[in-house]
Motif scaffolding. Structure first.
Motif, PDB file in Angstrom:
ATOM      1  N   GLU A  63     -40.819 -10.668 -26.260  1.00  0.00           N
ATOM      2  CA  GLU A  63     -41.190 -11.803 -27.115  1.00  0.00           C
ATOM      3  C   GLU A  63     -40.845 -13.128 -26.416  1.00  0.00           C
ATOM      4  O   GLU A  63     -41.615 -14.092 -26.472  1.00  0.00           O
ATOM      5  N   THR A  68     -43.654 -15.847 -25.472  1.00  0.00           N
ATOM      6  CA  THR A  68     -43.547 -17.215 -25.989  1.00  0.00           C
ATOM      7  C   THR A  68     -43.583 -18.204 -24.828  1.00  0.00           C
ATOM      8  O   THR A  68     -44.238 -19.244 -24.905  1.00  0.00           O
ATOM      9  N   SER A  73     -47.031 -19.051 -23.659  1.00  0.00           N
ATOM     10  CA  SER A  73     -47.776 -20.040 -24.439  1.00  0.00           C
ATOM     11  C   SER A  73     -47.268 -21.454 -24.183  1.00  0.00           C
ATOM     12  O   SER A  73     -47.993 -22.414 -24.405  1.00  0.00           O
ATOM     13  N   PHE A  74     -46.030 -21.586 -23.709  1.00  0.00           N
ATOM     14  CA  PHE A  74     -45.526 -22.930 -23.413  1.00  0.00           C
ATOM     15  C   PHE A  74     -45.983 -23.454 -22.053  1.00  0.00           C
ATOM     16  O   PHE A  74     -45.842 -24.636 -21.764  1.00  0.00           O
ATOM     17  N   ALA A 124     -44.831 -31.082 -26.721  1.00  0.00           N
ATOM     18  CA  ALA A 124     -45.196 -30.473 -27.990  1.00  0.00           C
ATOM     19  C   ALA A 124     -44.137 -30.945 -28.979  1.00  0.00           C
ATOM     20  O   ALA A 124     -42.970 -31.066 -28.612  1.00  0.00           O
ATOM     21  N   PRO A 125     -44.547 -31.243 -30.214  1.00  0.00           N
ATOM     22  CA  PRO A 125     -43.602 -31.937 -31.100  1.00  0.00           C
ATOM     23  C   PRO A 125     -42.655 -31.042 -31.898  1.00  0.00           C
ATOM     24  O   PRO A 125     -42.009 -31.520 -32.814  1.00  0.00           O
ATOM     25  N   ILE A 126     -42.520 -29.755 -31.555  1.00  0.00           N
ATOM     26  CA  ILE A 126     -41.814 -28.887 -32.508  1.00  0.00           C
ATOM     27  C   ILE A 126     -40.323 -29.163 -32.667  1.00  0.00           C
ATOM     28  O   ILE A 126     -39.773 -28.868 -33.693  1.00  0.00           O
ATOM     29  N   LEU A 127     -39.657 -29.708 -31.666  1.00  0.00           N
ATOM     30  CA  LEU A 127     -38.224 -29.996 -31.854  1.00  0.00           C
ATOM     31  C   LEU A 127     -37.981 -31.498 -32.024  1.00  0.00           C
ATOM     32  O   LEU A 127     -36.899 -32.011 -31.733  1.00  0.00           O
ATOM     33  N   ALA A 134     -39.048 -21.737 -24.464  1.00  0.00           N
ATOM     34  CA  ALA A 134     -39.226 -20.602 -25.377  1.00  0.00           C
ATOM     35  C   ALA A 134     -37.929 -20.257 -26.081  1.00  0.00           C
ATOM     36  O   ALA A 134     -37.889 -20.097 -27.305  1.00  0.00           O
ATOM     37  N   ALA A 168     -36.991 -23.006 -28.625  1.00  0.00           N
ATOM     38  CA  ALA A 168     -37.845 -22.984 -29.817  1.00  0.00           C
ATOM     39  C   ALA A 168     -37.510 -21.773 -30.679  1.00  0.00           C
ATOM     40  O   ALA A 168     -37.474 -21.861 -31.903  1.00  0.00           O
ATOM     41  N   MET A 169     -37.242 -20.635 -30.027  1.00  0.00           N
ATOM     42  CA  MET A 169     -36.954 -19.429 -30.809  1.00  0.00           C
ATOM     43  C   MET A 169     -35.608 -19.534 -31.528  1.00  0.00           C
ATOM     44  O   MET A 169     -35.486 -19.141 -32.672  1.00  0.00           O
ATOM     45  N   LEU A 177     -33.861 -22.354 -32.343  1.00  0.00           N
ATOM     46  CA  LEU A 177     -33.872 -23.378 -33.390  1.00  0.00           C
ATOM     47  C   LEU A 177     -34.863 -23.020 -34.494  1.00  0.00           C
ATOM     48  O   LEU A 177     -34.708 -23.432 -35.633  1.00  0.00           O
ATOM     49  N   GLY A 178     -35.874 -22.237 -34.162  1.00  0.00           N
ATOM     50  CA  GLY A 178     -36.846 -21.794 -35.157  1.00  0.00           C
ATOM     51  C   GLY A 178     -36.264 -20.819 -36.160  1.00  0.00           C
ATOM     52  O   GLY A 178     -36.820 -20.623 -37.234  1.00  0.00           O
ATOM     53  N   ARG A 199     -33.864 -21.457 -40.526  1.00  0.00           N
ATOM     54  CA  ARG A 199     -34.704 -21.806 -41.660  1.00  0.00           C
ATOM     55  C   ARG A 199     -33.880 -22.537 -42.695  1.00  0.00           C
ATOM     56  O   ARG A 199     -32.707 -22.274 -42.845  1.00  0.00           O
ATOM     57  N   GLU A 200     -34.538 -23.423 -43.375  1.00  0.00           N
ATOM     58  CA  GLU A 200     -33.819 -24.230 -44.350  1.00  0.00           C
ATOM     59  C   GLU A 200     -33.222 -23.339 -45.427  1.00  0.00           C
ATOM     60  O   GLU A 200     -33.929 -22.605 -46.092  1.00  0.00           O
TER      61      GLU A 200
END
Lengths: 167, 320
Positions: free
Chosen positions: B28, B32, B35-36, B47-50, B307, B310-311, B313-314, B317-318
């Motif tokens: 995984e 990932t 894709s980055f 990319a704005p994810i963080l 990757a 992102a994984m 910190l992803g 979840r709140e």
């Protein structure tokens, strides 16, 4: 909705787009589909319009606004735009336009590749429930659904629409 | 260790070491990272994810490549990055580690990237840090360097596709190398057909065979027919006592030259985690030659680090 009806929608979208492009005098347009359903729709339209440039594919996973809530989708296919987008007319294609958040994310990603001359939005299904000021230019069909209902394009062969209740 | 690395759903929360991680998770991470790669090819390499996250590079040991690629990876994900060079900060004024952590937590950070000369440092910090913070190990003593191992796996997969048929040799200072340790765990988990370690007796830990590796003390025998050669740097700064006669003599017996490379598979790739000691463990002609993928490893390091960040910190979840 049956398979034949999807083909009908695609046909009408293609002929509408053809006329629209002719009227606007835009011949060398680029087409970009949004993963996954949008790419399937875009593949059909791309063939029907006989566009010369390859089809672009966009994966907006890194641009979603709910990353901190749902995290990263484990199997993100990379975006591939095999052309320069600067000063080009782009047709952005998705399967279902609902809240408008996917399109917001897609526009942000496209603009990270360059500055297109224009972006036209084409969707197979337009439904109620918009949360952002985003509207389509080309529509296969419009549906009015209860807010608890979801509609999704399944495919790629054959293409059909699947409804489900989320509540 | 997995108890601390994974959350209840089995997602990465910290990335401390490869040991014990499942094959599916390693795959995984590689997928990932793939894709980055496209993020680095855009006009705006972001990319704005963080966005809005704060990441601290906490380096208690000098590093150029690892720190800069972590920094670049953070920035490509739109996070804010602070570099803490501990030699120049308050640990030299006598502040202890826990006090320092409390202070950094008070600055509302989301992730610490930790490099330390003591094995277990990243794990210790993960145990004591506030629950909303992720820790990534950027090398702890002689223990592990998991992102280096993953970028090596990425580079191998890029060139060879499948791990199953491969013969891989790790060459040089196995004893002092956290890269070797992480690579052994990763290669075994991904299931290569044969894993060899090659080096002088003084630089190969006793009992390493129990990890399922074959030990070779002769370079040419060890490299025969291998598909992947991972050279390791001679870690003179970690050596105590006379383990080696001289760098010159080491090169004579264990330096990778074009002549020696001929015994490997004709399509074999040559890797090195850097920094390379030219003329000590590897000849310049090989390091710069067409079989060398050393600079690709550096580029791939950015995508792998994106990757992993992102994984981890992803997974936060709140919950409030």
């Amino acid at each position: 909705m049956s398979i034949n009806q999807i083909d009908m929608l695609l046909n009408s979208m293609a002929s509408y787009l053809k006329n629209k492009l002719k009227f606007q005098q835009r011949d060398a347009v680029l087409m970009i589909g949004i993963h996954t359903g949008g790419v399937w729709v875009a593949e059909r339209l791309h063939a029907m319009l006989e566009l010369s440039e390859p089809l672009g594919q966009l994966n907006i996973a890194f641009y979603r606004d709910d990353f901190s809530r749902i995290g990263l989708h484990p199997h993100v296919k990379p975006s591939s735009l095999p052309f320069e987008v600067d000063n080009r007319h782009i047709i952005l294609v998705d399967d279902v336009l609902h809240t408008g958040r996917t399109i917001r994310a897609a526009l942000n990603e496209i603009f990270d590749y360059g500055r297109p001359a224009s972006v036209t939005l084409a969707v197979l299904v337009e439904r109620n429930g918009r949360e952002l000021p985003i509207q389509p230019d080309v529509i296969g069909c419009s549906l009015c659904l209860d807010s608890g209902k979801q509609i999704k394009l399944c495919g790629p062969e054959p293409l059909y629409l699947d409804y489900k209740n989320t509540r | 260790m997995n108890a601390i690395q994974l959350d209840k759903e089995g997602h990465l929360k910290h990335f401390i070491g490869i040991e014990g991680l499942k094959r599916a998770l390693l795959i995984e991470i590689l997928d990932t990272a793939t894709s980055f790669i496209s993020v680095g090819e855009k006009a705006v390499k972001k990319a704005p994810i963080l966005r809005g996250k704060t990441i601290i590079n906490l380096f208690f040991e000098p590093s150029t490549r690892t720190r800069t690629t972590f920094e670049l990876a953070s920035k490509r994900l739109s996070a804010d990055v602070l570099n803490f060079n501990i030699n120049t900060s308050s640990s030299s004024k006598g502040e202890n580690l826990i006090d320092m952590l409390r202070n950094l937590e008070a600055m509302h950070c989301d992730m610490f990237i930790v490099r330390h000369n003591a094995a277990g440092a990243a794990h210790f910090i993960a145990q004591h840090v506030a629950p909303n913070i992720s820790i990534i190990n950027a090398g702890d003593g002689q223990h592990e360097h998991p992102t280096q191992a993953m970028l090596d796996m990425y580079t191998i997969r890029q060139h060879k596709g499948d791990f199953a048929p491969l013969r891989v040799a790790l060459v040089g200072d196995i004893q002092h190398s956290r890269v070797a340790r992480s690579n052994i765990y990763a290669l075994q988990t991904l299931g290569v057909s044969e894993l060899r370690v090659v080096g002088p007796k003084t630089l190969i830990p006793k009992g390493i065979e129990k990890f399922g590796v074959k030990v070779f003390n002769d370079l040419k025998t060890g490299l025969r027919d291998v598909d992947v050669i991972i050279m390791l740097r001679l870690q003179r700064e970690r050596m105590r006592g006379a383990l080696l006669p001289s760098a010159h003599e080491y090169f004579h017996y264990y330096g990778l030259t074009q002549e020696v490379l001929k015994v490997a598979h004709p399509e074999a790739i040559v890797m090195h985690p850097g920094p390379i000691n030219r003329g000590v463990e590897i000849e310049s002609k090989v390091a710069d030659g067409k079989r060398s993928v050393i600079l690709e490893q550096v580029s791939n390091g950015i995508a792998i680090r994106m990757a992993v960040m992102a994984m981890t910190l992803g997974t936060q979840r709140e919950t409030y």
